[in-house]
Design a protein around this motif. Structure first.
Motif, short mmCIF file in Angstrom:
data_model
loop_
_atom_site.label_atom_id
_atom_site.label_comp_id
_atom_site.label_asym_id
_atom_site.label_seq_id
_atom_site.Cartn_x
_atom_site.Cartn_y
_atom_site.Cartn_z
N UNK A 202 41.92 35.70 26.63
CA UNK A 202 42.94 35.41 27.65
C UNK A 202 42.44 35.70 29.05
N UNK A 203 41.70 36.81 29.21
CA UNK A 203 41.19 37.15 30.54
C UNK A 203 40.24 36.07 31.05
N UNK B 234 42.31 32.64 31.64
CA UNK B 234 43.21 32.66 32.79
C UNK B 234 42.43 32.81 34.10
N UNK B 235 41.33 33.58 34.05
CA UNK B 235 40.50 33.71 35.24
C UNK B 235 39.83 32.38 35.56
N UNK C 56 40.69 39.03 21.69
CA UNK C 56 41.59 39.43 22.77
C UNK C 56 41.31 40.88 23.17
N UNK C 57 41.47 41.27 24.45
CA UNK C 57 42.04 40.46 25.53
C UNK C 57 41.02 39.56 26.23
N UNK C 58 39.74 39.60 25.79
CA UNK C 58 38.70 38.85 26.52
C UNK C 58 39.01 37.36 26.61
N UNK D 131 32.58 33.46 29.63
CA UNK D 131 32.71 32.94 31.00
C UNK D 131 31.78 31.75 31.23
#
Lengths: 186, 186
Positions: free
Chosen positions: B144-145, B148-149, B140-142, B80
């Motif tokens: 994509x999450x 997309x976030x 994944x899924x981190x 992030x």
């Protein structure tokens, strides 16, 4: 809609999906779908606007399930907890027929126009969730952030569920993705 | 591309936006855009595939900025945090000409086809960010999450910046939205 009508709609949907998988979406005509279902093209058009809509007929119902779950979540629930309740409802609605979902997704992924239609469906769902959160008294930008993030979780979990035949069910996959999101975003 | 060519592209873009705001997107022809810019339709088509692409010509550059910022974020950065660096780059690229952005957005919001094109652009950006994160070793899924976030934050902050003439600049609005997301998702 009487029972016979409901059966016609289901038979058309099933016939269309079979043909889209066998021949491709572009190569399939409405006449062929109707013939496969043992019905007429006229009956097809009583149920669906075009052959694209056969794949998206459930969108309004899905949205109603999500919005309803959001509205009936406890007043004490945080925005993201309320969105979690909506995702549980989505999993209950979408997670029943895995093989059907896998086939539908493969048809959508193979066609740019259908992928766009799916994006629009998700954006519409997201707007409906944001509106539902505002009606629960959640202010902006929190309402949009929670709603759109919820739809991200739904999409990522759904793709994962589709691609992992031996993985957990959709409800569990969604809860796992929501947990991962908390870790990733936190 | 020489200096004169770059000027032609900028003049066409400015003329198109003026006309879309004055008359509406549908009602404007390529011939009118070229005439307003003092150029020919032939020159228009050397720069843009159609009148829609005038509004989306910057998409490839924007994606390159985001992907580059993601790739050059410190190895120690969390997924992030790396996405946050990409959002800073997006703010630097998008946040310079507020009045232009406000007009462009009003044109896009008034036309369903343009809104769809914008959705596709955002989905493409999101896929590029997810791929960039996977190249950083995020599973994944981190990946994509987080990607997309990040795009959710970009979109929500951008809309907020557009609608609040006296609000903070785009970079600050994005950082505020990213902070809110942590609270909402946490």
């Amino acid at each position: 809609m009487g029972r016979w009508e409901a059966d016609a709609s289901g038979r058309l949907r099933e016939a269309a999906l079979q043909l889209y998988v066998e021949r491709g979406f572009e190569q399939t005509t409405v006449a062929e779908i109707a013939a496969r279902a043992g019905l007429t093209a006229r009956t097809f058009f009583r149920h669906f606007a075009d052959k694209r809509e056969v794949l998206f007929g459930g969108a309004a119902d899905l949205q109603a399930h999500l919005v309803d779950a959001l509205a009936t979540a406890p007043t004490s629930a945080s925005p993201m907890q309320a969105v979690g309740a909506a995702l549980d409802a989505a999993a209950a609605a979408l997670g029943q027929h895995r093989e059907h979902s896998v086939q539908r997704q493969s048809v959508i992924n193979s066609n740019a126009e259908l992928r766009e239609r799916e994006l629009i469906k998700m954006a519409t769902l997201s707007n409906a969730l944001a509106e539902g959160l505002r009606q629960r008294g959640v202010h902006e930008p929190d309402a949009s952030l929670a709603a759109e993030t919820g739809i991200v979780v739904l999409r990522v979990a759904y793709e994962r569920w589709i691609s992992e035949p031996d993985g957990p069910d959709l409800a569990q996959t969604m809860r796992d993705a929501l947990d991962r999101l908390k870790t990733v975003a936190g």
